[in-house]
Motif scaffolding. Sequence first.
Motif, PDB file in Angstrom:
ATOM      1  N   TYR A 136       0.843  -1.272  -0.009  1.00 14.06           N
ATOM      2  CA  TYR A 136       0.027  -0.033  -0.111  1.00 14.06           C
ATOM      3  C   TYR A 136       0.834   1.436   0.112  1.00 14.06           C
ATOM      4  CZ  TYR A 136      -3.588  -3.602   1.042  1.00 14.06           C
ATOM      5  OH  TYR A 136      -4.278  -4.682   1.065  1.00 14.06           O
ATOM      6  N   GLY A 137       0.588   2.216  -0.964  1.00  6.83           N
ATOM      7  CA  GLY A 137       1.482   3.400  -1.222  1.00  6.83           C
ATOM      8  C   GLY A 137       0.368   4.865  -1.508  1.00  6.83           C
ATOM      9  N   GLY A 138       1.237   5.737  -2.168  1.00  8.14           N
ATOM     10  CA  GLY A 138       0.536   6.935  -2.006  1.00  8.14           C
ATOM     11  C   GLY A 138       0.711   7.711  -1.057  1.00  8.14           C
ATOM     12  N   GLN A 139      -0.381   8.597  -0.658  1.00  7.31           N
ATOM     13  CA  GLN A 139      -0.241   9.451   0.585  1.00  7.31           C
ATOM     14  C   GLN A 139      -0.369   8.524   1.995  1.00  7.31           C
ATOM     15  OE1 GLN A 139      -0.168  12.494   1.157  1.00  7.31           O
ATOM     16  NE2 GLN A 139      -0.542  13.675  -1.023  1.00  7.31           N
ATOM     17  N   PHE A 140      -0.688   7.208   1.687  1.00  5.82           N
ATOM     18  CA  PHE A 140      -0.764   6.351   2.873  1.00  5.82           C
ATOM     19  C   PHE A 140       0.669   6.370   3.282  1.00  5.82           C
ATOM     20  CE2 PHE A 140      -0.647   2.162   4.738  1.00  5.82           C
ATOM     21  CZ  PHE A 140      -1.496   2.551   5.787  1.00  5.82           C
ATOM     22  N   GLU A 141       1.781   6.319   2.369  1.00  6.47           N
ATOM     23  CA  GLU A 141       3.094   6.254   2.769  1.00  6.47           C
ATOM     24  C   GLU A 141       3.609   7.344   3.669  1.00  6.47           C
ATOM     25  OE1 GLU A 141       5.853   5.391  -0.386  1.00  6.47           O
ATOM     26  OE2 GLU A 141       4.477   4.124  -1.310  1.00  6.47           O
ATOM     27  N   ASN A 142       2.950   8.524   3.338  1.00  6.47           N
ATOM     28  CA  ASN A 142       3.354   9.667   4.097  1.00  6.47           C
ATOM     29  C   ASN A 142       2.699   9.720   5.638  1.00  6.47           C
ATOM     30  OD1 ASN A 142       4.575  11.241   2.174  1.00  6.47           O
ATOM     31  ND2 ASN A 142       2.991  12.600   1.393  1.00  6.47           N
ATOM     32  N   LEU A 143       1.558   9.092   5.709  1.00  9.06           N
ATOM     33  CA  LEU A 143       0.994   8.830   7.099  1.00  9.06           C
ATOM     34  C   LEU A 143       1.789   8.056   7.865  1.00  9.06           C
ATOM     35  CD1 LEU A 143      -1.669   9.471   8.542  1.00  9.06           C
ATOM     36  CD2 LEU A 143      -2.652   7.152   7.713  1.00  9.06           C
ATOM     37  N   ASN A 144       2.173   6.875   7.220  1.00  7.37           N
ATOM     38  CA  ASN A 144       3.179   5.859   7.998  1.00  7.37           C
ATOM     39  C   ASN A 144       4.505   6.508   8.491  1.00  7.37           C
ATOM     40  OD1 ASN A 144       1.269   3.930   8.217  1.00  7.37           O
ATOM     41  ND2 ASN A 144       2.026   3.023   6.169  1.00  7.37           N
ATOM     42  N   SER A 145       5.153   7.230   7.436  1.00  7.56           N
ATOM     43  CA  SER A 145       6.186   7.979   7.920  1.00  7.56           C
ATOM     44  C   SER A 145       6.144   9.113   9.080  1.00  7.56           C
ATOM     45  CB  SER A 145       7.084   8.395   6.696  1.00  7.56           C
ATOM     46  OG  SER A 145       6.291   9.527   6.255  1.00  7.56           O
ATOM     47  N   ALA A 146       4.982   9.818   8.821  1.00  5.12           N
ATOM     48  CA  ALA A 146       4.738  10.742   9.828  1.00  5.12           C
ATOM     49  C   ALA A 146       4.511   9.933  11.200  1.00  5.12           C
ATOM     50  CB  ALA A 146       3.432  11.605   9.473  1.00  5.12           C
ATOM     51  N   LYS A 147       3.824   8.845  11.096  1.00  3.29           N
ATOM     52  CA  LYS A 147       3.467   8.269  12.456  1.00  3.29           C
ATOM     53  C   LYS A 147       4.891   7.714  13.328  1.00  3.29           C
ATOM     54  CE  LYS A 147      -0.960   6.060  11.990  1.00  3.29           C
ATOM     55  NZ  LYS A 147      -1.647   4.711  11.764  1.00  3.29           N
ATOM     56  N   LYS A 148       5.980   7.193  12.283  1.00  3.83           N
ATOM     57  CA  LYS A 148       7.060   6.838  12.695  1.00  3.83           C
ATOM     58  C   LYS A 148       7.889   7.824  13.314  1.00  3.83           C
ATOM     59  CE  LYS A 148       7.693   2.836   9.648  1.00  3.83           C
ATOM     60  NZ  LYS A 148       8.274   2.447   8.484  1.00  3.83           N
ATOM     61  N   ARG A 149       8.105   9.105  12.629  1.00  3.38           N
ATOM     62  CA  ARG A 149       8.589  10.310  13.314  1.00  3.38           C
ATOM     63  C   ARG A 149       7.962  10.510  14.554  1.00  3.38           C
ATOM     64  NH1 ARG A 149       8.797  11.862   7.633  1.00  3.38           N
ATOM     65  NH2 ARG A 149       6.905  13.409   8.013  1.00  3.38           N
TER      66      ARG A 149
END
Length: 340
Positions: free
Chosen positions: A298-311
């Motif tokens: 799963y990618g797209g803006q969802f990748e931004n969501l996951n990377s923001a959660k990790k940060r």
Amino acid sequence: VPTLDEGDFVIQPVLKTGTSLTKTIEITTQIEKILIEKFPEVDQVVSRIGAAEVPTDPMSMEESDVIIKLKPKNQWVSAQSKDELADKFKEALLVIPGIDIEFTQPIEMRFNELITGVRSDVAIKIYGEDLDILFAKANEIKNLVDHIEGASDVSVEKIDKLPQMSVNYRTEKIAQYGLNTFDINKIISSGFAGATFGTIFEGEKQFDLVMRFNQEQRDEISDLTQLWIDTPLAGKVPLSELAEIKYTTGPAKISRDNTQRIVIGINVRNRDMQSVVNDVKKIVEQKVILPEGYKVVYGGQFENLNSAKKRLSIALPIALLLIFILLHFAFKSVKEALMV
């Protein structure tokens, strides 16, 4: 972070693979007329078809961006929100047969594309070797995802079923007539695609002199079968004598990520992205059986969501600890600092 409202729309009509430029122009013009005539909120509509001369954004002739400039929100009468307006646009455009429609915003579309090469909010990427299996599984997932609340504009990347005129040479026949495949290829290419035979100058402007068949003589497979080839031994022979010529289908585009993928794009409306992706994951895991060696990412803006959660999982605890230390210095009390 909430999606910023740019105040405008981009509609991407997804037409059948191999649609001609003439047909694409006809459909985009029809879309423009419907939107301008039925919706007073629309200020201006501009369509862009295919790729520019510098192909930084490669698109085929059946791909287009219909950019809709909207009037200020206080002048709207058909809807109260952009999501509601998008739904009404989509409903009005259902009169045009054989097209899927994706809604997004001009800048958001470009950023989505830069992230994973997909213009949608969420990209379901299926990885595998066989294009036919990928295409079949992508359509299976699309049919399941269509019914999920908040999943809008679900579309499968058009990678298959491009109609082609295929020429398979009979090398023994070509040798008998004293010909070679290089020369025959050159004749076919010149007649149908065109060949440069010189340069024309008009003042400081420079143009290639290109020769090819007239439009009406390069439309049908009969034009190819009846193409006459000069031979050194037997005068002229039709191309059908030297080759097997037939209609076939092939890949429409080569869209790669780690050498293998096909994408189902989803735009999220009237619901948060995480919930939509959770529902998609659940239904795909339960109902879609992938062959060995195939996987879904799963990618797209969802990748931004996951990377923001990790940060945030690192930044928030550090920030809270620093705030606690500063409060402890201010109050000289662990109890009061913890209460705050």
